[in-house]
Design a protein around this motif. Sequence first.
Motif, PDB file in Angstrom:
ATOM      1  N   GLN A   1       0.853  -1.185   0.000  1.00 18.42           N
ATOM      2  CA  GLN A   1       0.000   0.000   0.000  1.00 18.42           C
ATOM      3  C   GLN A   1       0.891   1.237   0.000  1.00 18.42           C
ATOM      4  O   GLN A   1       2.079   1.162   0.347  1.00 18.42           O
ATOM      5  CB  GLN A   1      -0.919   0.012   1.235  1.00 18.42           C
ATOM      6  N   VAL A   2       0.313   2.389  -0.367  1.00 18.92           N
ATOM      7  CA  VAL A   2       1.076   3.634  -0.447  1.00 18.92           C
ATOM      8  C   VAL A   2       0.261   4.747   0.205  1.00 18.92           C
ATOM      9  O   VAL A   2      -0.973   4.788   0.100  1.00 18.92           O
ATOM     10  CB  VAL A   2       1.401   3.995  -1.908  1.00 18.92           C
ATOM     11  N   SER A   3       0.958   5.650   0.879  1.00 21.09           N
ATOM     12  CA  SER A   3       0.332   6.834   1.463  1.00 21.09           C
ATOM     13  C   SER A   3       1.347   7.970   1.457  1.00 21.09           C
ATOM     14  O   SER A   3       2.539   7.763   1.199  1.00 21.09           O
ATOM     15  CB  SER A   3      -0.157   6.543   2.887  1.00 21.09           C
ATOM     16  N   SER A   4       0.868   9.173   1.751  1.00 18.34           N
ATOM     17  CA  SER A   4       1.793  10.290   1.954  1.00 18.34           C
ATOM     18  C   SER A   4       2.340  10.214   3.376  1.00 18.34           C
ATOM     19  O   SER A   4       1.930   9.369   4.176  1.00 18.34           O
ATOM     20  CB  SER A   4       1.073  11.621   1.727  1.00 18.34           C
ATOM     21  N   ASP A   5       3.274  11.115   3.690  1.00 16.83           N
ATOM     22  CA  ASP A   5       3.854  11.103   5.039  1.00 16.83           C
ATOM     23  C   ASP A   5       3.108  12.038   5.990  1.00 16.83           C
ATOM     24  O   ASP A   5       3.587  12.316   7.089  1.00 16.83           O
ATOM     25  CB  ASP A   5       5.330  11.483   4.980  1.00 16.83           C
ATOM     26  N   GLN A   6       1.920  12.516   5.570  1.00 18.28           N
ATOM     27  CA  GLN A   6       1.134  13.387   6.427  1.00 18.28           C
ATOM     28  C   GLN A   6       0.567  12.597   7.607  1.00 18.28           C
ATOM     29  O   GLN A   6       0.239  11.410   7.486  1.00 18.28           O
ATOM     30  CB  GLN A   6      -0.016  14.018   5.636  1.00 18.28           C
ATOM     31  N   LEU A   7       0.441  13.248   8.744  1.00 17.66           N
ATOM     32  CA  LEU A   7      -0.081  12.596   9.945  1.00 17.66           C
ATOM     33  C   LEU A   7      -1.537  12.194   9.717  1.00 17.66           C
ATOM     34  O   LEU A   7      -2.383  13.023   9.354  1.00 17.66           O
ATOM     35  CB  LEU A   7       0.031  13.535  11.139  1.00 17.66           C
ATOM     36  N   GLY A   8      -1.833  10.903   9.919  1.00 19.35           N
ATOM     37  CA  GLY A   8      -3.194  10.400   9.727  1.00 19.35           C
ATOM     38  C   GLY A   8      -3.612  10.282   8.286  1.00 19.35           C
ATOM     39  O   GLY A   8      -4.818  10.208   7.999  1.00 19.35           O
ATOM     40  N   ALA A   9      -2.656  10.261   7.347  1.00 25.16           N
ATOM     41  CA  ALA A   9      -2.999  10.176   5.923  1.00 25.16           C
ATOM     42  C   ALA A   9      -3.657   8.843   5.598  1.00 25.16           C
ATOM     43  O   ALA A   9      -3.281   7.805   6.148  1.00 25.16           O
ATOM     44  CB  ALA A   9      -1.740  10.357   5.075  1.00 25.16           C
ATOM     45  N   PRO A  10      -4.639   8.816   4.715  1.00 19.63           N
ATOM     46  CA  PRO A  10      -5.263   7.551   4.317  1.00 19.63           C
ATOM     47  C   PRO A  10      -4.288   6.687   3.520  1.00 19.63           C
ATOM     48  O   PRO A  10      -3.334   7.193   2.919  1.00 19.63           O
ATOM     49  CB  PRO A  10      -6.453   7.990   3.467  1.00 19.63           C
TER      50      PRO A  10
END
Length: 371
Positions: free
Chosen positions: A297-306
């Motif tokens: 899976q992939v997400s951004s490094d933002q806090l709480g990112a989906p």
Amino acid sequence: VLSKMAAARVIFAVTLLTHGTISSSRSEQCLQDCYKDNLTGLGKVDCNAWCHNRVRRDLKVRECVSLLAGNLVETESSEIGRPEELQVVHRSLEGPQTDGVRITWKPSDLGISHLQGFQVTLQGGRGDFSRSKCVQLHLTQDNLTSQQKLMEEYHYDGFQNLVVEAEYLVAVQPLPLPKAPELQQDRLSTLSFQARACESVLNKSLQECMDEWLPETVKVNSSSTSAVVAFDLAPERYKFSRYIVHFGRPPNNYLELVKWEPENVTLHIVLQPSEANTTVLTFTLDNLEPSKPYSVQVSSDQLGAPISTPVVFSVQPQPDPRGPTLSTPVIVAMACLGVLGLWAFAGLAAVLIYRRYRKRKNTYREFENEE
């Protein structure tokens, strides 16, 4: 006969009236929607021209099946000019919270008598790298004169549901296509554009768009012991410096579950590339075990990112360059057969030697008796 002719006239008149009513209602609805969009949207368009083109049915749309133009007649003349005045107007046909475009252009007067249609392609870039679509628009009226073709403004509005703020490249070229690749490039008109911003499409703030960002596409290409993960980049103005690849394993019964979470997940940080023209980001996973399922899976490094939906994959063992090998039971069975074959050969040889010996001995006894 007269009654039949009168009935035919009535049917023809009703058909014309019905067709005119449908076209009129479509035009009125299109004008209402266009005026409303002009009040709330960022881009303004000529609604009369827009809706007039929208209800036209002078082009037949077909999917591209090859580089050539299918059953269109190819001419030996290469003098067909590239389309002119290529433009992109943002207009969604799938709902207020989506983005779409209308591509408009005019034909060149060079080789207009050979024109039989157009080929339109859309290629995604940053934000939607896997998007690729190609259609052919065939002229349905064979009796159009060159002057009538020149007076037309052609359009296509089938590129819908674009990813917000993604980058795209549209290309238009006349049909029939020449067989020589260099001639195809000479007839090609291209235009780069970007889908509308998240704030205007989804009516959200910039921070909300950043917090809710997900890659549109995540793909995995695996080899014998490794796999390359490719995924979309966020819009450049989000200024993400890092992305996170979530690597794990699906549960044993994941095929029987509607929703499931990966197990034994490890996180890998992927840095934002410094190159401005980068359209896709990749990350390599090494030392994988063959024939066992993995998830990524992939997400951004933002806090709480989906996090994106899990992609399940596996790697296959590398084939032996010496060819297929035999298992231990097969080797034992072949050895036993070989031993039995040797014993059979030895027994047969003993029988033949013994018979030859008896024959020689009997011949010697008959010789002694004669003497």
